[in-house]
Design an enzyme around this catalytic site. Structure first.
Site, short mmCIF file in Angstrom:
data_model
loop_
_atom_site.label_atom_id
_atom_site.label_comp_id
_atom_site.label_asym_id
_atom_site.label_seq_id
_atom_site.Cartn_x
_atom_site.Cartn_y
_atom_site.Cartn_z
CG ASP A 25 40.73 17.31 44.74
OD1 ASP A 25 39.63 18.08 43.91
OD2 ASP A 25 41.93 17.30 44.36
CE1 TYR A 50 48.10 17.29 49.03
CE2 TYR A 50 47.49 19.73 49.31
CZ TYR A 50 47.96 18.12 48.65
OH TYR A 50 48.03 19.02 47.35
#
Length: 168
Positions: A32, A123
């Site tokens: 990201d 994550y």
């Protein structure tokens, strides 16, 4: 139709790359952050407009912005699930990331798309399971839709590359 690459997704010359975003759409770490840095302020500006319109992006959903300074014309931002042991719908949410990103690509006339390894970084989605879900969802989508001409899986690390190579 499906191509496996080891490298940097921000360098891919495709119609769209997929960003493993967070729900704020304001950039973060990992892929990201790399996409936002490489693409420049135009991506963040469009993400802010999306936030103003709809308040971010839910897990499993996807939104599209310009590619800014990237070789890719567009960025599809999808929010992968945080792994909590697999009993909170994480596999289905990850599958939704791929399905919704592919559908958004087709809806926007995209022919070539590159995916990172969604949710396998901070994550902590188990990499073998994530690879299986990604490949299964892309193959299932391509079996029913012929608008896309190429789907790339872009693996940054050796472990993901090996897992995808084994499964493909």
């Amino acid at each position: 139709m499906i191509t496996l690459v080891q490298g940097d997704i921000t360098k891919m010359k495709v119609d769209a790359i997929v960003n493993a975003a967070n729900s704020s759409l304001l950039g973060g770490g990992g892929v990201d952050g790399a996409i936002h840095r490489a693409g420049g302020p135009a991506i963040l500006e469009e993400c802010r407009q999306i936030r103003a319109r709809q308040g971010g992006c839910e897990t499993g959903e996807a939104v599209i912005t310009t590619g800014g300074a990237l070789p890719a014309k567009k960025v599809i931002h999808t929010v992968g699930p945080v792994w909590n042991g697999g009993q909170k719908g994480e596999p289905e949410l990850l599958a939704n990331c791929y399905r919704n990103s592919l559908q958004l690509a087709v809806d926007n006339g995209i022919k070539t798309i590159a995916f990172p390894n969604i949710s396998t970084g901070i994550y902590h989605f188990p990499k073998p399971d994530a690879a299986s879900i990604a490949i299964q969802e892309v193959q299932r989508f391509l079996a029913n839709d012929n608008n896309l001409t190429e789907v790339l899986f872009v693996c940054f690390d050796d472990e993901n590359y090996s897992l995808y190579k084994e499964r493909l």
